[in-house]
Motif scaffolding. Structure first.
Motif, PDB file in Angstrom:
ATOM      1  N   HIS A 293     -24.561  62.612  69.171  1.00 41.94           N
ATOM      2  CA  HIS A 293     -24.526  61.266  68.993  1.00 41.94           C
ATOM      3  C   HIS A 293     -25.698  60.811  68.004  1.00 41.94           C
ATOM      4  CE1 HIS A 293     -21.349  59.650  71.618  1.00 41.94           C
ATOM      5  NE2 HIS A 293     -21.986  60.287  72.782  1.00 41.94           N
ATOM      6  N   ALA A 294     -25.402  59.660  67.271  1.00 40.38           N
ATOM      7  CA  ALA A 294     -26.566  59.491  66.267  1.00 40.38           C
ATOM      8  C   ALA A 294     -27.392  58.418  66.620  1.00 40.38           C
ATOM      9  CB  ALA A 294     -25.800  59.316  64.805  1.00 40.38           C
ATOM     10  N   GLU A 295     -26.886  57.536  67.815  1.00 41.45           N
ATOM     11  CA  GLU A 295     -27.912  56.747  68.425  1.00 41.45           C
ATOM     12  C   GLU A 295     -27.990  57.072  69.962  1.00 41.45           C
ATOM     13  OE1 GLU A 295     -29.543  54.016  67.089  1.00 41.45           O
ATOM     14  OE2 GLU A 295     -28.945  54.468  65.166  1.00 41.45           O
ATOM     15  N   ALA A 296     -28.678  56.150  70.736  1.00 43.23           N
ATOM     16  CA  ALA A 296     -28.756  56.237  72.015  1.00 43.23           C
ATOM     17  C   ALA A 296     -27.382  56.479  72.778  1.00 43.23           C
ATOM     18  CB  ALA A 296     -29.302  55.046  72.593  1.00 43.23           C
ATOM     19  N   VAL A 297     -27.621  57.288  74.053  1.00 43.32           N
ATOM     20  CA  VAL A 297     -26.249  57.367  74.795  1.00 43.32           C
ATOM     21  C   VAL A 297     -26.197  56.308  75.982  1.00 43.32           C
ATOM     22  CG1 VAL A 297     -25.152  58.934  76.300  1.00 43.32           C
ATOM     23  CG2 VAL A 297     -26.262  59.852  74.261  1.00 43.32           C
ATOM     24  N   LEU A 298     -25.299  55.341  75.877  1.00 39.74           N
ATOM     25  CA  LEU A 298     -25.443  54.203  76.600  1.00 39.74           C
ATOM     26  C   LEU A 298     -24.481  54.646  77.880  1.00 39.74           C
ATOM     27  CD1 LEU A 298     -24.898  51.563  73.900  1.00 39.74           C
ATOM     28  CD2 LEU A 298     -26.962  52.554  74.963  1.00 39.74           C
ATOM     29  N   SER A 299     -23.592  55.420  78.094  1.00 39.18           N
ATOM     30  CA  SER A 299     -22.705  55.692  79.275  1.00 39.18           C
ATOM     31  C   SER A 299     -22.257  57.250  79.150  1.00 39.18           C
ATOM     32  CB  SER A 299     -21.823  54.800  79.242  1.00 39.18           C
ATOM     33  OG  SER A 299     -20.875  54.807  78.091  1.00 39.18           O
TER      34      SER A 299
ATOM     35  N   GLY B 234     -24.645  54.156  71.416  1.00 37.96           N
ATOM     36  CA  GLY B 234     -24.947  53.033  70.237  1.00 37.96           C
ATOM     37  C   GLY B 234     -24.316  53.316  68.891  1.00 37.96           C
ATOM     38  N   ASP B 235     -23.935  54.309  68.526  1.00 40.46           N
ATOM     39  CA  ASP B 235     -23.486  54.886  67.260  1.00 40.46           C
ATOM     40  C   ASP B 235     -21.834  54.508  66.933  1.00 40.46           C
ATOM     41  OD1 ASP B 235     -21.886  56.902  68.754  1.00 40.46           O
ATOM     42  OD2 ASP B 235     -22.987  58.574  68.001  1.00 40.46           O
ATOM     43  N   THR B 236     -21.394  53.656  67.965  1.00 37.92           N
ATOM     44  CA  THR B 236     -19.961  53.207  67.929  1.00 37.92           C
ATOM     45  C   THR B 236     -18.856  54.443  68.147  1.00 37.92           C
ATOM     46  OG1 THR B 236     -19.468  53.718  65.666  1.00 37.92           O
ATOM     47  CG2 THR B 236     -20.760  51.793  66.180  1.00 37.92           C
TER      48      THR B 236
ATOM     49  N   CYS C  46     -14.461  60.553  69.117  1.00 38.81           N
ATOM     50  CA  CYS C  46     -13.441  59.091  68.956  1.00 38.81           C
ATOM     51  C   CYS C  46     -13.922  58.128  68.250  1.00 38.81           C
ATOM     52  CB  CYS C  46     -13.227  58.920  70.543  1.00 38.81           C
ATOM     53  SG  CYS C  46     -12.731  60.144  71.523  1.00 38.81           S
ATOM     54  N   THR C  47     -13.658  57.990  67.162  1.00 39.53           N
ATOM     55  CA  THR C  47     -14.114  56.956  66.215  1.00 39.53           C
ATOM     56  C   THR C  47     -13.035  55.502  66.184  1.00 39.53           C
ATOM     57  OG1 THR C  47     -13.251  58.106  64.351  1.00 39.53           O
ATOM     58  CG2 THR C  47     -15.352  58.375  64.893  1.00 39.53           C
ATOM     59  N   GLY C  48     -13.648  54.629  66.177  1.00 40.29           N
ATOM     60  CA  GLY C  48     -12.714  53.207  65.864  1.00 40.29           C
ATOM     61  C   GLY C  48     -13.333  51.828  66.286  1.00 40.29           C
ATOM     62  N   HIS C  49     -14.424  52.222  67.032  1.00 37.32           N
ATOM     63  CA  HIS C  49     -15.169  50.790  67.501  1.00 37.32           C
ATOM     64  C   HIS C  49     -16.065  50.470  66.360  1.00 37.32           C
ATOM     65  CE1 HIS C  49     -14.052  50.244  71.745  1.00 37.32           C
ATOM     66  NE2 HIS C  49     -14.377  51.464  71.905  1.00 37.32           N
ATOM     67  N   LYS C  50     -16.160  49.025  66.367  1.00 34.20           N
ATOM     68  CA  LYS C  50     -17.165  48.588  65.104  1.00 34.20           C
ATOM     69  C   LYS C  50     -18.397  48.142  65.542  1.00 34.20           C
ATOM     70  CE  LYS C  50     -13.364  47.400  62.620  1.00 34.20           C
ATOM     71  NZ  LYS C  50     -12.714  48.528  63.140  1.00 34.20           N
ATOM     72  N   ASN C  51     -18.841  48.677  66.916  1.00 37.88           N
ATOM     73  CA  ASN C  51     -20.300  48.243  67.395  1.00 37.88           C
ATOM     74  C   ASN C  51     -20.419  49.361  68.728  1.00 37.88           C
ATOM     75  OD1 ASN C  51     -22.622  46.893  68.166  1.00 37.88           O
ATOM     76  ND2 ASN C  51     -21.734  44.811  67.366  1.00 37.88           N
ATOM     77  N   TRP C  52     -21.677  49.025  69.240  1.00 38.81           N
ATOM     78  CA  TRP C  52     -21.917  49.965  70.314  1.00 38.81           C
ATOM     79  C   TRP C  52     -20.961  49.963  71.272  1.00 38.81           C
ATOM     80  CZ3 TRP C  52     -27.300  47.445  71.904  1.00 38.81           C
ATOM     81  CH2 TRP C  52     -28.131  47.403  70.750  1.00 38.81           C
ATOM     82  N   VAL C  53     -20.903  51.221  72.050  1.00 34.12           N
ATOM     83  CA  VAL C  53     -19.901  51.581  73.070  1.00 34.12           C
ATOM     84  C   VAL C  53     -20.567  51.362  74.346  1.00 34.12           C
ATOM     85  CG1 VAL C  53     -18.135  53.045  74.171  1.00 34.12           C
ATOM     86  CG2 VAL C  53     -18.498  53.059  71.742  1.00 34.12           C
ATOM     87  N   LEU C  54     -20.382  50.137  75.020  1.00 34.41           N
ATOM     88  CA  LEU C  54     -21.272  49.900  76.272  1.00 34.41           C
ATOM     89  C   LEU C  54     -20.695  50.455  77.594  1.00 34.41           C
ATOM     90  CD1 LEU C  54     -21.777  46.008  75.259  1.00 34.41           C
ATOM     91  CD2 LEU C  54     -23.127  47.920  75.067  1.00 34.41           C
TER      92      LEU C  54
ATOM     93  N   ASP D 265     -33.054  59.240  73.593  1.00 29.50           N
ATOM     94  CA  ASP D 265     -33.301  60.368  72.742  1.00 29.50           C
ATOM     95  C   ASP D 265     -32.163  60.955  72.193  1.00 29.50           C
ATOM     96  OD1 ASP D 265     -31.952  61.760  74.820  1.00 29.50           O
ATOM     97  OD2 ASP D 265     -33.670  63.105  75.189  1.00 29.50           O
ATOM     98  N   ARG D 266     -30.693  60.343  72.292  1.00 25.98           N
ATOM     99  CA  ARG D 266     -29.601  60.634  71.871  1.00 25.98           C
ATOM    100  C   ARG D 266     -28.801  62.058  72.098  1.00 25.98           C
ATOM    101  NH1 ARG D 266     -31.389  59.657  65.598  1.00 25.98           N
ATOM    102  NH2 ARG D 266     -32.504  57.831  65.896  1.00 25.98           N
ATOM    103  N   VAL D 267     -29.678  62.716  73.102  1.00 23.66           N
ATOM    104  CA  VAL D 267     -29.243  63.816  73.587  1.00 23.66           C
ATOM    105  C   VAL D 267     -28.346  63.812  74.651  1.00 23.66           C
ATOM    106  CG1 VAL D 267     -29.923  66.243  74.312  1.00 23.66           C
ATOM    107  CG2 VAL D 267     -31.241  65.129  72.578  1.00 23.66           C
ATOM    108  N   LEU D 268     -27.283  64.388  74.895  1.00 19.91           N
ATOM    109  CA  LEU D 268     -26.513  64.583  76.309  1.00 19.91           C
ATOM    110  C   LEU D 268     -27.019  65.853  76.834  1.00 19.91           C
ATOM    111  CD1 LEU D 268     -23.844  63.151  77.457  1.00 19.91           C
ATOM    112  CD2 LEU D 268     -23.154  65.637  77.254  1.00 19.91           C
ATOM    113  N   LYS D 269     -27.436  65.770  78.244  1.00 21.69           N
ATOM    114  CA  LYS D 269     -27.714  66.945  78.818  1.00 21.69           C
ATOM    115  C   LYS D 269     -26.891  67.125  80.114  1.00 21.69           C
ATOM    116  CE  LYS D 269     -33.003  67.058  77.863  1.00 21.69           C
ATOM    117  NZ  LYS D 269     -33.053  68.453  77.261  1.00 21.69           N
ATOM    118  N   LEU D 270     -26.733  68.352  80.320  1.00 23.39           N
ATOM    119  CA  LEU D 270     -25.998  69.000  81.358  1.00 23.39           C
ATOM    120  C   LEU D 270     -26.956  69.748  82.165  1.00 23.39           C
ATOM    121  CD1 LEU D 270     -22.617  70.197  79.683  1.00 23.39           C
ATOM    122  CD2 LEU D 270     -22.993  68.273  81.332  1.00 23.39           C
TER     123      LEU D 270
END
Length: 471
Positions: free
Chosen positions: A105-111, A126-128, A144-152, A463-468
């Motif tokens: 992800h290029a921006e914050a992971v929100l969910s 937040g990278d849409t 998966c691209t297609g949103h125009k704004n942050w994926v909340l 920090d945009r990183v997904l951690k497992l």
């Protein structure tokens, strides 16, 4: 002075709802939890022996009865009420190490959200984009691209066949998790950003077709993915809707900044009932049946189902077993620092008010077995409450920043929290202590999820990183 030779004590077993099991019994005072388990299994005629925990006045009994009686100076002349609580027959290992840090992800992971069977993981940013991750190789699978704004927000259908995401622009998109491709065009209708998504339970309708979305515009909308449109608009809130849940009895609950919770029926979208009591915004709603609604027909055995009809049947059995004879319960958390426990099918008045947080309550969540409620707050604490009575049990302190999100292990024995302080923490429900501290993120942790199969934890944040994390 009591006669020391009295070695029996009169006990009455009750289930967590307060229903008595048989008549009061004389039990030897040297009986401990192990003996009580055998007695309860016998009284319930359980063919397979099940594990139980025992509580006397909200305290777990971990010692023989006589030790408890002496320590708490309890008179043996009265009948001793002992609550038996069924425990999960499987055990989830606490996760203790980060097994992968995946950039992408290029921006914050929100969910972050695991699929109902725990085999796939999705994240919204937040990278849409929405991303699907391969849990076997621990690498990105689809973007998966297609949103125009942050994926909340994102939500899996309980049959695992669809993933829906909602954005800050107010549009929703359904995705095919097998390909990462959109199923049809974006779903338009909301005028402001999406605050929540909840699917119709699979035991009410299989295959899954309908979900409900909530928005800052004050409306909730029911969508049908096969018709690809909004079929019902639930209007009535005077301010933004902050959260939405589709209950197991087919009722939709919406919580709003207008301080109310509204209940809707789903064939025509009529308002059934209003739950009032909060003095400020309602932020979060939790259902006692949430875990079985989320997982549908999938359980810890990992069995797969051949047809939607079979899924529906198995999901209904799991739902009924989890619910028992009790009504579905709802907990609401608010900016007024308090929570309410409701039994919405029974009464429009709250069962109890739950106070103790010193700041707004950000997230509330029932344990999978419905016996506990956990709450996360900006006061840096996580609090634990009895899920049936709403009584306060314990406060978990350790975070040094607001706690944003919590998630339970499938066996209801462990609780996970993610905070602004950049750490995840795992709390032990038995000992009421910190079990594991999981530092590693470089900044605030916005989203955490424990997979329904209990094997892994996912986290994401600033920090945009997904951690497992694994056990």
């Amino acid at each position: 002075m009591e006669d020391e030779t009295v070695n029996n004590v009169m006990c009455q077993f009750t289930d967590p709802e307060g229903t008595t099991l048989g008549a009061p019994l004389y039990l030897p005072q040297n009986a401990g939890p192990h003996q009580l388990q055998q007695i309860v299994n016998k009284l319930l005629n359980n063919e397979e022996k099940l594990p139980y925990a025992f509580y006397i006045s909200d305290q777990e009994l971990a010692v023989p009865l006589e030790t408890y009686l002496h320590k708490n100076k309890v008179s043996v002349e009265k009948v001793l009420a002992i609550v038996y609580q069924p425990q999960a027959i499987f055990r989830i290992r606490p996760v203790n190490r980060c097994s992968a840090s995946i950039a992408g992800h290029a921006e914050a992971v929100l969910s972050v959200a695991f699929s109902p069977d725990g085999r796939q993981l999705a994240s919204g940013s937040g990278d849409t984009t929405v991303r699907l991750w391969d849990l076997n190789t621990q690498t990105p699978m689809f973007t998966c691209t297609g949103h125009k704004n942050w994926v909340l927000c994102i939500a899996w259908s309980p049959d695992g066949k669809h993933l829906v995401s909602g954005s800050k622009a107010g549009e929703l998109q359904c995705w095919d998790p097998q390909t990462g491709k959109p199923s049809g065009n974006p779903l338009m209708g909301h005028k402001k950003w999406i605050t929540g998504i909840s699917w119709e339970p699979v035991h009410l309708n299989a295959p899954c077709r309908r979900f409900v979305s909530a928005s800052k515009d004050g409306d909730a909308r029911i969508w049908d993915i096969s018709l690809r449109k909004s079929v019902i608009c639930l209007s009535g809130h005077t301010l933004a809707i902050t959260c939405v849940k589709w209950g197991g009895d087919g009722v939709i609950y919406t919580g709003s900044q207008d301080c109310t919770i509204k209940m809707w029926e789903t064939s025509q979208g009529k308002l059934i009932r209003e739950l009032k009591g909060h003095g400020h915004w309602v932020n979060s709603l939790a259902l006692s049946t949430e875990y079985v609604l989320r997982t549908g027909a999938f359980d810890h055995t990992g069995k797969t189902h051949s047809s939607p009809e079979e899924m529906k049947k198995v999901a209904l059995e799991r739902y009924n077993k989890m619910k028992g004879n009790a009504p579905e319960r709802l907990v609401s958390g608010s900016d007024d620092f308090t929570m309410f426990l409701w039994e919405p099918a029974v009464s429009k008045h709250p069962k109890t008010r739950m106070t103790g947080h010193q700041q707004l309550v950000n997230h509330v969540y029932f344990s999978p077995d419905g016996n506990w409620v956990a709450s996360a707050s900006f006061d840096k604490s996580v609090k634990l409450w009895n899920g049936i009575t709403g009584k306060f049990v314990a406060a978990f302190r350790g975070h040094v920043g607001p706690v944003y999100q919590i998630s339970w292990s499938a066996d209801s024995r462990l609780l996970l929290s993610g905070s602004k302080d950049s750490t995840l923490k795992i709390w032990d429900i038995r000992t009421l202590k910190l079990k594991q501290d999981l530092p590693g993120h470089a900044d605030e942790v916005f989203a955490v999820d424990w997979s329904p199969d209990g094997e892994k934890v996912a986290s994401g944040g600033k920090d945009r990183v997904l951690k497992l994390w694994m056990g």
